[in-house]
Design an enzyme around this catalytic site. Structure first.
Site, PDB file in Angstrom:
ATOM      1  N   ARG A   1      34.584   2.254 -33.697  1.00 10.17           N
ATOM      2  CA  ARG A   1      33.298   2.590 -33.449  1.00 10.17           C
ATOM      3  C   ARG A   1      33.133   3.926 -33.702  1.00 10.17           C
ATOM      4  NH1 ARG A   1      31.333  -0.473 -27.919  1.00 10.17           N
ATOM      5  NH2 ARG A   1      29.465  -0.759 -29.031  1.00 10.17           N
ATOM      6  N   PRO A   2      33.115   4.390 -34.912  1.00  9.24           N
ATOM      7  CA  PRO A   2      32.676   5.803 -35.380  1.00  9.24           C
ATOM      8  C   PRO A   2      31.307   6.141 -35.317  1.00  9.24           C
ATOM      9  CG  PRO A   2      33.008   4.382 -37.341  1.00  9.24           C
ATOM     10  CD  PRO A   2      33.304   3.554 -36.094  1.00  9.24           C
TER      11      PRO A   2
ATOM     12  N   LYS B   1      25.202   0.321 -43.815  1.00 13.11           N
ATOM     13  CA  LYS B   1      25.745  -0.662 -42.810  1.00 13.11           C
ATOM     14  C   LYS B   1      24.692  -0.884 -41.682  1.00 13.11           C
ATOM     15  CE  LYS B   1      29.870  -1.668 -40.382  1.00 13.11           C
ATOM     16  NZ  LYS B   1      31.328  -1.462 -40.029  1.00 13.11           N
ATOM     17  N   VAL B   2      24.558  -2.102 -41.235  1.00 15.68           N
ATOM     18  CA  VAL B   2      23.478  -2.147 -40.160  1.00 15.68           C
ATOM     19  C   VAL B   2      24.039  -1.804 -38.905  1.00 15.68           C
ATOM     20  CG1 VAL B   2      22.303  -3.829 -38.637  1.00 15.68           C
ATOM     21  CG2 VAL B   2      22.678  -4.171 -41.144  1.00 15.68           C
TER      22      VAL B   2
ATOM     23  N   CYS C   1      36.931   2.812 -28.407  1.00 13.79           N
ATOM     24  CA  CYS C   1      36.864   1.787 -27.084  1.00 13.79           C
ATOM     25  C   CYS C   1      37.440   0.509 -27.277  1.00 13.79           C
ATOM     26  CB  CYS C   1      35.355   1.574 -26.641  1.00 13.79           C
ATOM     27  SG  CYS C   1      34.540   0.338 -27.785  1.00 13.79           S
TER      28      CYS C   1
ATOM     29  N   ARG D   1      29.379  -3.997 -15.429  1.00 10.18           N
ATOM     30  CA  ARG D   1      28.699  -3.158 -16.277  1.00 10.18           C
ATOM     31  C   ARG D   1      27.297  -3.967 -16.782  1.00 10.18           C
ATOM     32  NH1 ARG D   1      31.912  -1.680 -21.126  1.00 10.18           N
ATOM     33  NH2 ARG D   1      29.766  -0.902 -21.365  1.00 10.18           N
TER      34      ARG D   1
HETATM   35  N1  EPU Z   1      29.638   1.614 -37.016  1.00  5.19           N
HETATM   36  C1  EPU Z   1      29.996   2.659 -37.908  1.00  5.19           C
HETATM   37  N2  EPU Z   1      29.532   3.816 -37.984  1.00  5.19           N
HETATM   38  C2  EPU Z   1      28.438   4.065 -37.150  1.00  5.19           C
HETATM   39  C3  EPU Z   1      28.063   3.222 -36.270  1.00  5.19           C
HETATM   40  C4  EPU Z   1      28.637   2.014 -36.247  1.00  5.19           C
HETATM   41  O1  EPU Z   1      30.865   2.222 -38.758  1.00  5.19           O
HETATM   42  O2  EPU Z   1      28.298   5.235 -37.082  1.00  5.19           O
HETATM   43  C5  EPU Z   1      30.082   0.266 -36.951  1.00  5.19           C
HETATM   44  C6  EPU Z   1      30.504  -0.160 -35.755  1.00  5.19           C
HETATM   45  O3  EPU Z   1      32.113   0.311 -35.574  1.00  5.19           O
HETATM   46  C7  EPU Z   1      30.662  -1.503 -35.810  1.00  5.19           C
HETATM   47  C8  EPU Z   1      29.407  -2.030 -36.589  1.00  5.19           C
HETATM   48  O4  EPU Z   1      28.968  -0.706 -37.413  1.00  5.19           O
HETATM   49  O5  EPU Z   1      31.496  -1.944 -36.546  1.00  5.19           O
HETATM   50  C9  EPU Z   1      28.350  -2.218 -35.717  1.00  5.19           C
HETATM   51  O6  EPU Z   1      28.059  -1.206 -34.574  1.00  5.19           O
HETATM   52  P1  EPU Z   1      26.543  -0.986 -33.872  1.00  5.19           P
HETATM   53  O7  EPU Z   1      26.278   0.491 -33.992  1.00  5.19           O
HETATM   54  O8  EPU Z   1      25.574  -1.980 -34.357  1.00  5.19           O
HETATM   55  O9  EPU Z   1      27.067  -1.358 -32.349  1.00  5.19           O
HETATM   56  P2  EPU Z   1      26.524  -0.409 -31.312  1.00  5.19           P
HETATM   57  O10 EPU Z   1      25.152   0.015 -31.367  1.00  5.19           O
HETATM   58  O11 EPU Z   1      27.522   0.431 -30.745  1.00  5.19           O
HETATM   59  C10 EPU Z   1      25.517  -2.322 -29.792  1.00  5.19           C
HETATM   60  C11 EPU Z   1      25.430  -2.944 -28.503  1.00  5.19           C
HETATM   61  C12 EPU Z   1      26.784  -3.793 -28.643  1.00  5.19           C
HETATM   62  C13 EPU Z   1      26.871  -4.798 -29.664  1.00  5.19           C
HETATM   63  C14 EPU Z   1      26.451  -4.199 -30.897  1.00  5.19           C
HETATM   64  C15 EPU Z   1      26.458  -5.085 -32.096  1.00  5.19           C
HETATM   65  C16 EPU Z   1      24.140  -1.608 -27.034  1.00  5.19           C
HETATM   66  C17 EPU Z   1      24.279  -0.709 -25.823  1.00  5.19           C
HETATM   67  N3  EPU Z   1      25.481  -1.937 -27.529  1.00  5.19           N
HETATM   68  O12 EPU Z   1      26.496  -1.378 -30.044  1.00  5.19           O
HETATM   69  O13 EPU Z   1      26.747  -4.374 -27.285  1.00  5.19           O
HETATM   70  O14 EPU Z   1      28.167  -5.334 -29.609  1.00  5.19           O
HETATM   71  O15 EPU Z   1      25.088  -3.199 -30.793  1.00  5.19           O
HETATM   72  O16 EPU Z   1      25.482  -5.963 -31.757  1.00  5.19           O
HETATM   73  O17 EPU Z   1      23.355  -2.046 -27.527  1.00  5.19           O
HETATM   74  C18 EPU Z   1      27.812  -5.302 -25.171  1.00  5.19           C
HETATM   75  O18 EPU Z   1      26.816  -5.026 -24.710  1.00  5.19           O
HETATM   76  O19 EPU Z   1      28.888  -5.711 -24.683  1.00  5.19           O
HETATM   77  C19 EPU Z   1      28.118  -4.488 -26.707  1.00  5.19           C
HETATM   78  C20 EPU Z   1      29.292  -4.115 -26.887  1.00  5.19           C
END
Ligand code: EPU
Length: 430
Positions: free
Chosen positions: A131-132, A172-173, A126, A409
């Site tokens: 975002r894997p 990783k968190v 995205c 959104r």
């Molecule tokens: N990551 C990995 N592998 C995975 C998952 C995540 O490497 O399998 C990496 C991501 O690429 C990133 C990091 O871990 O570099 C953190 O990503 P996370 O998984 O925490 O993010 P997310 O769950 O995809 C949620 C929010 C985002 C917010 C992030 C961080 C929702 C719906 N989305 O995304 O919100 O930026 O946490 O706090 O809760 C937004 O609302 O605009 C938005 C992008």
């Protein structure tokens, strides 16, 4: 496509009612897949992402109803909605639905836990980074799932008899992976321990809802969640917590435009790092019984350095808005984005207002200027878009923000909330 027109220069004064959090509402809605009984959610925000997830859940067989206002409920308050997944009729989440919103991938957890199989399209990259999903797959495999990638879909099967609890230590968190494994583990056999879990308040809100549905979870709010699996969950009624990112956004808007605004319903403990950063820049913040008051009396904004971090650190979802504020500080500030590798698309757009920002890897250096000038700008992602709106509030002259669907959104009634506080802002229909 709609556009937003603003004329900068007005202070913001009054009250803004903070909506329910998008990033809690989405996983709460997904939790409804875990039970054949109705889940009632209160304070659900009216957002395009909520609508999109409704479509995805309906495709799985969830009946969704929106209820009317109740006596004593605040005007403009969130929606009360029922999600009833009596029968899951389809365990496939197709590409055309999942590709529009990454969080829809999270259905894989409940589908696998309840139906023992799921076929969910990979969400793809995205605008803000690759975002894997490796952490999700790592966690689901640890619970015993067999995972295959087939034609762009993750095809997951639980072992005979269902998922099996275990200890999962995330390297990783990740917010999404924590939500997904937490939901899946509620119906797994035995105990699951999630180490290095995300601690965002939205995770706690979802965990409390799952407990109300009969799940056994301890360690809520910490980085170690312990889930004792149960054979089934039941219905519940649960309230979506206030949106801390919307809160921080309007706090920064007030800091930028000047004025005095009560952010009604906001909870300081959900964004203390961001509030402390704002205080450091010279903005007055006070906690009141019914929200947070933000006040700036025309004094200059001091430059402050920040680094984005998982909760309780400074949120990446407020980085763009804070950068907008720093463009008018009295000096130089440095912003380090550590969560997403490509979350600086707003830099080029902020430059159109005359902002002086340079990026070197993870670090953006912002040299403050006394006055931005209005411009035509383009929204690129949700949080970047709103940074352009708040820059426009303080800029001299007219600003037009194009492609505002990104704003819809995640920000409910944005123009109305700001114009009630004195901003000159309107939507221009396409
Ligand atoms: N990551 C990995 N592998 C995975 C998952 C995540 O490497 O399998 C990496 C991501 O690429 C990133 C990091 O871990 O570099 C953190 O990503 P996370 O998984 O925490 O993010 P997310 O769950 O995809 C949620 C929010 C985002 C917010 C992030 C961080 C929702 C719906 N989305 O995304 O919100 O930026 O946490 O706090 O809760 C937004 O609302 O605009 C938005 C992008």
């Amino acid at each position: 496509m709609d556009r937003i027109r603003l004329v900068g220069g007005n202070e913001l004064n009054g009250e803004i009612l903070i909506s329910g959090a998008k990033n809690a509402a989405l996983p709460l809605m997904i939790s409804s897949l875990l039970t054949h009984e109705p889940l009632v959610l209160e304070n659900v925000p009216r957002l395009a992402d909520v609508k999109q997830l409704e479509r995805i859940l309906e495709n799985h067989g969830v009946d969704i109803a929106v209820h009317g206002r109740r006596r004593g409920e605040a005007e403009g308050g969130g929606q009360r909605m029922t999600f009833h997944a009596k029968d899951i009729v389809d365990t496939t989440a197709p590409y055309d639905l999942v590709s529009k919103m990454r969080a829809s991938f999270w259905v894989i957890g409940p589908l696998l836990a309840r139906e023992h199989n799921a076929r969910v399209s990979l969400p793809g990259g995205c605008a803000i980074g690759t975002r894997p999903v490796d952490l999700f797959l790592y966690g689901l495999k640890a619970l015993g799932a067999d995972i295959d990638i087939d034609e762009g879909y993750v095809v997951a099967k639980a072992p005979k008899g269902g998922l099996v609890g275990t200890t999962i230590t995330f390297p990783k968190v990740s917010v999404g992976a924590t939500h997904t494994i937490l939901m899946a583990a509620t119906l797994a056999k035995g105990t699951t321990i999630i180490e290095n879990a995300a601690r965002e308040p939205e995770i706690g809100n979802v965990a409390e809802c799952l407990v109300a549905m009969g799940a056994k979870i301890s360690g809520i709010g910490t980085e170690r969640l312990v889930i004792e699996g149960v054979s089934e969950l039941h219905g519940a009624t649960h309230e979506v917590l206030p949106d801390r990112i919307e809160t921080g956004t309007y706090a920064m808007a007030t800091a930028m435009a000047g004025g005095n605004v009560l952010l009604r319903g906001a909870r300081a403990e959900h964004l203390q790092a961001a509030l402390d950063t704002l205080s450091g820049s010279g903005v007055h913040i006070t906690n009141e019984d019914n929200g947070i008051r933000v006040y700036r009396n025309g004094n200059g904004i001091q430059p402050v350095d920040v680094e984005t971090q998982p909760f309780p650190g400074f949120p990446t979802d407020l980085q763009a808005q804070f950068m907008a504020l720093m463009t008018m500080s009295t000096g130089t500030s440095h912003i380090r984005e550590t969560i997403f590798e490509n979350r600086y698309m707003h830099v080029a757009e902020l430059a159109r207002f005359g902002a002086d920002i340079s990026v070197d890897g993870q670090v953006a250096t912002v040299h403050g200027k006394p006055q931005l000038k209005g411009a035509q700008v383009m929204a690129t992602d949700l949080r970047a878009s709103v940074s352009l709106v708040i820059a426009g509030l303080a800029a001299r002259g007219e600003t037009i923000v194009n492609r505002v669907y990104h704003l819809d959104r995640g920000f409910e009634r944005l123009e109305e909330k700001l114009s009630r506080c004195g901003a000159e802002i309107e939507r221009l229909a396409s």
